[in-house]
Design an enzyme around this catalytic site. Structure first.
Site, short mmCIF file in Angstrom:
data_model
loop_
_atom_site.label_atom_id
_atom_site.label_comp_id
_atom_site.label_asym_id
_atom_site.label_seq_id
_atom_site.Cartn_x
_atom_site.Cartn_y
_atom_site.Cartn_z
N THR A 265 -40.06 -19.01 -70.97
CA THR A 265 -40.38 -18.82 -69.55
C THR A 265 -41.88 -18.76 -69.33
O THR A 265 -42.65 -18.46 -70.27
CB THR A 265 -39.76 -17.49 -69.07
OG1 THR A 265 -39.87 -17.39 -67.65
CG2 THR A 265 -40.45 -16.27 -69.67
N GLY B 178 -42.69 -10.10 -70.13
CA GLY B 178 -41.36 -9.76 -69.62
C GLY B 178 -40.36 -9.58 -70.75
O GLY B 178 -40.72 -9.35 -71.91
N ASP B 179 -39.10 -9.70 -70.40
CA ASP B 179 -38.02 -9.53 -71.38
C ASP B 179 -37.85 -10.75 -72.28
O ASP B 179 -37.35 -10.65 -73.40
CB ASP B 179 -36.69 -9.28 -70.66
CG ASP B 179 -36.33 -10.46 -69.75
OD1 ASP B 179 -37.21 -10.92 -68.98
OD2 ASP B 179 -35.18 -10.94 -69.81
N HIS C 227 -35.54 -10.19 -63.30
CA HIS C 227 -36.65 -9.24 -63.41
C HIS C 227 -36.68 -8.60 -64.79
O HIS C 227 -35.89 -7.70 -65.10
CB HIS C 227 -36.54 -8.18 -62.31
CG HIS C 227 -36.90 -8.74 -60.98
ND1 HIS C 227 -36.10 -9.66 -60.33
CD2 HIS C 227 -37.98 -8.56 -60.18
CE1 HIS C 227 -36.67 -10.01 -59.19
NE2 HIS C 227 -37.82 -9.35 -59.08
N THR D 266 -35.87 -18.17 -65.96
CA THR D 266 -36.09 -18.47 -67.37
C THR D 266 -34.99 -19.37 -67.86
O THR D 266 -33.86 -19.24 -67.39
CB THR D 266 -36.01 -17.12 -68.12
OG1 THR D 266 -37.08 -16.32 -67.67
CG2 THR D 266 -36.04 -17.28 -69.61
N THR E 80 -31.92 -13.54 -67.61
CA THR E 80 -32.92 -14.05 -66.69
C THR E 80 -33.07 -13.06 -65.55
O THR E 80 -32.20 -12.22 -65.35
CB THR E 80 -32.53 -15.46 -66.17
OG1 THR E 80 -33.53 -15.92 -65.27
CG2 THR E 80 -31.19 -15.45 -65.46
N1 ASP Z 1 -37.10 -12.77 -67.11
C1 ASP Z 1 -38.33 -13.44 -66.76
C2 ASP Z 1 -39.46 -12.45 -66.79
O1 ASP Z 1 -39.26 -11.32 -66.42
C3 ASP Z 1 -38.30 -14.13 -65.46
C4 ASP Z 1 -37.00 -14.73 -65.00
O2 ASP Z 1 -36.13 -15.06 -65.77
O3 ASP Z 1 -36.77 -14.89 -63.82
O4 ASP Z 1 -40.55 -12.83 -67.10
#
Ligand code: ASP
Length: 329
Positions: free
Chosen positions: A204, A216-217, A239, A186, A237
């Site tokens: 993202t 996601g977050d 998971h 992201t 950024t």
């Molecule tokens: N944080 C983002 C999500 O979970 C993905 C990432 O930054 O790698 O969608």
């Protein structure tokens, strides 16, 4: 008088360090106005370098941090070559490219969109949610309708390469995000302008091949992004599920409030992710989480679970890419 003021500041700082058991070298003390580094912009990953350049154009001309972070993250959103941000991003498992974004300014105004399709600049839709609606987040079809009503064009073209990769993936349909292999990544950007005001933006396409509707977050204020104009800002950024679990970016800002330096705050948040993975009996090697943070002194820092996370910093000294320290060495 100046000495007395410094003495009061120093003693107050020593008191915070004592109460929270932070060694003074690891804690952040308030700086005098002239030694604060500003303007400054900090953003995640290598594409942060180009994004910072766009943000810097605004910051160096005494523009607002809010405008800078929006313009900055629009750079990767605009590139169809990016596989983790914007419409060039990898689709979900049903073949839809669904985008998440949020934005926060120095007054704690917030706006977000999630699971938004067909729109090139979700960050600008998030800003429109913030500025033109009584709400803070719109999702899916409702977010799309709102974007169209605001004049954002509907982009219906598909990115062949990304679709072909998805068709390949369908053969196994194995959802297993690969750490640091850009199946995710992201852009989160935080900045302080010449007036000393902070803002942040995060955008993202989320985890590649996620379930349709997964959020996601990144669009969640407090998880993927948080700004407190008295303390600092942070963005995340990696998971998203793990970042949401600890309300990550808010946690980082709160740790800075308690006196941690930006890097120490990011490290403690990462350690909390690691601890919860352990408690939940999950394999740490399958995940990456990275935080970046900026405080009111213009000090920045980052920390991540696995090696390989980097972040870009642009201040009056120039624009550079730095490697974050990691929990796993
Ligand atoms: N944080 C983002 C999500 O979970 C993905 C990432 O930054 O790698 O969608």
């Amino acid at each position: 008088m100046a000495n007395r003021r410094n003495f009061i500041k120093t003693s107050a700082f020593a008191a915070v360090a004592a109460v929270t058991n932070i060694p003074e070298s690891k804690a952040s003390s308030p700086k005098s106005k002239s030694s604060v580094v500003k303007p400054i912009v900090v953003s995640t990953w290598k594409f942060g370098i180009k994004a910072n350049e766009a943000a810097w154009e605004i910051l160096k001309n005494k523009g607002k941090a809010l405008d800078a972070v929006e313009a900055g993250v629009m750079v990767p959103e605009n590139s169809l070559l990016e596989r983790s941000v914007g419409l060039g991003g990898r689709p979900d498992r049903d073949g839809h490219v669904t985008l998440d974004a949020c934005i926060m300014d120095e007054l704690s105004n917030i706006g977000a969109v999630a699971c938004l399709e067909y729109i090139k600049h979700p960050i600008s839709v998030a800003r429109a949610v913030m500025e033109k609606t009584p709400h803070v987040m719109l999702v899916g079809e409702g977010a799309l309708q709102f974007a169209l009503s605001q004049g954002f064009p509907k982009e219906t073209g598909v990115v062949e390469e990304s679709q072909n990769e998805w068709k390949e993936w369908l053969k196994t349909s194995n959802y297993k995000p690969v750490v640091n292999i850009e199946n995710h990544d992201t852009i989160g950007m935080i900045a302080m302008d010449a007036r000393g005001n902070l803002s942040g933006a995060c955008t993202t396409s989320g985890m590649a091949y996620k379930m349709h509707g997964r959020v996601g977050d990144s669009p969640i204020i407090g998880a993927g992004l948080y700004v407190d104009n008295e303390i600092g800002a942070s963005t995340a950024t990696g998971h998203g599920e793990e970042v949401i679990r600890i309300a990550g970016s808010h946690l980082v800002v709160e740790l800075m409030r308690q006196g941690r330096t930006p890097e120490m705050a990011c490290k403690e948040a990462v350690e909390r992710v690691v601890k919860l993975m352990k408690i939940r009996n999950k394999d740490l090697k399958d995940i990456q989480v990275g935080f970046i943070a900026l405080n009111k002194n213009g000090e920045h820092g980052a920390y991540c679970v696995q090696t390989g996370f980097n972040y870009a910093v642009h201040d009056n000294e120039g624009n550079r890419l730095l490697d974050a320290n990691s929990h796993v060495k």
